[in-house]
Design a protein around this motif. Structure first.
Motif, PDB file in Angstrom:
ATOM      1  N   GLY A   1       0.816  -1.215   0.000  1.00 33.74           N
ATOM      2  CA  GLY A   1       0.000   0.000   0.000  1.00 33.74           C
ATOM      3  C   GLY A   1       0.845   1.256   0.000  1.00 33.74           C
ATOM      4  O   GLY A   1       0.562   2.207  -0.746  1.00 33.74           O
ATOM      5  N   GLY A   2       1.899   1.270   0.803  1.00 37.80           N
ATOM      6  CA  GLY A   2       2.746   2.459   0.892  1.00 37.80           C
ATOM      7  C   GLY A   2       3.544   2.714  -0.369  1.00 37.80           C
ATOM      8  O   GLY A   2       3.642   3.858  -0.832  1.00 37.80           O
ATOM      9  N   SER A   3       4.115   1.665  -0.948  1.00 38.55           N
ATOM     10  CA  SER A   3       4.924   1.856  -2.157  1.00 38.55           C
ATOM     11  C   SER A   3       4.060   2.242  -3.349  1.00 38.55           C
ATOM     12  O   SER A   3       4.453   3.081  -4.171  1.00 38.55           O
ATOM     13  N   THR A   4       2.864   1.662  -3.435  1.00 36.71           N
ATOM     14  CA  THR A   4       1.955   2.025  -4.528  1.00 36.71           C
ATOM     15  C   THR A   4       1.503   3.476  -4.382  1.00 36.71           C
ATOM     16  O   THR A   4       1.420   4.223  -5.367  1.00 36.71           O
ATOM     17  N   ALA A   5       1.222   3.878  -3.146  1.00 39.66           N
ATOM     18  CA  ALA A   5       0.821   5.270  -2.895  1.00 39.66           C
ATOM     19  C   ALA A   5       1.956   6.224  -3.236  1.00 39.66           C
ATOM     20  O   ALA A   5       1.728   7.294  -3.813  1.00 39.66           O
ATOM     21  N   LEU A   6       3.188   5.858  -2.889  1.00 38.25           N
ATOM     22  CA  LEU A   6       4.332   6.717  -3.195  1.00 38.25           C
ATOM     23  C   LEU A   6       4.511   6.866  -4.708  1.00 38.25           C
ATOM     24  O   LEU A   6       4.792   7.969  -5.205  1.00 38.25           O
TER      25      LEU A   6
END
Length: 204
Positions: free
Chosen positions: A105-110
């Motif tokens: 979730g965090g890497s996709t959001a970044l």
């Protein structure tokens, strides 16, 4: 509901408008549209804060240059929001570890945040404000549509999010020259303000 596609889709959407994602998911849970939304997202205080911040973002995101400042501030907020939502989904399902969900979730959001922020820099290099307003509105509608679609068809929504992310990266690569122009103009304005402040200072 399949959790992995939801984590990916919510991560992509969080990189564009994290507050809209939290607000939409919470409302889907509260209204009974979906029983797969984590209870944390349905809490009244979470919905109130997300709603207020969504309104702030909706306004700031449509003003040239202010939107880029807002994006800079949210370089940390959006990936953290994507990771947080992913961890909540993982904790509820038990089919995906918290660490894996948070990283996804965090890497996709970044990634989607980088595309959004870079595209806005390129758009702000243009002197007219209409394109900024159109792009911001399209982003808001796109996030709402994809997140809503994910509630009923998570796998298909994840594919849509992946295609949009790939297309965004491709467009961003084509707009590199405009981004450089935006950065030069911003540096020039800072220098002009610094010079004006120095000239306005009374002599000793």
């Amino acid at each position: 509901m399949s959790v992995l596609p939801l984590v990916f889709t919510s991560g992509w959407a969080s990189g564009i408008n994290a507050y809209a994602v939290v607000l939409l998911l919470g409302l889907f849970g509260v209204t009974g549209v979906s029983d797969g939304v984590p209870q944390t997202l349905q809490r009244p205080e979470v919905l109130i804060v997300a709603g207020a911040l969504f309104l702030c973002e909706a306004a700031a995101d449509k003003i040239p240059y202010i939107d880029s400042v807002w994006d800079s501030v949210h370089t940390v907020v959006r990936p953290l929001a994507g990771a947080w939502v992913g961890v909540l989904f993982a904790g509820q399902s038990g089919s995906l570890t918290d660490v894996a969900a948070g990283l996804l979730g965090g890497s996709t959001a970044l990634a989607s945040h980088t595309v959004k922020a870079g595209t806005r820099m390129a758009v702000n290099a243009s002197p007219e404000p209409v394109s900024n307003l159109i792009l911001s509105t399209a982003e808001d509608l796109g996030v709402g549509a994809v997140v809503s679609f994910a509630m009923f068809h998570p796998e298909a929504a994840a594919i849509v999010a992946a295609v949009l992310l790939a297309a965004g990266v491709a467009v961003l690569c084509l707009l590199v020259s405009r981004i450089r122009r935006f950065l030069r103009r911003r540096a020039q304005r800072r220098e002009e303000r610094r010079l004006a402040a120095r000239l306005a200072r009374p002599p000793d």
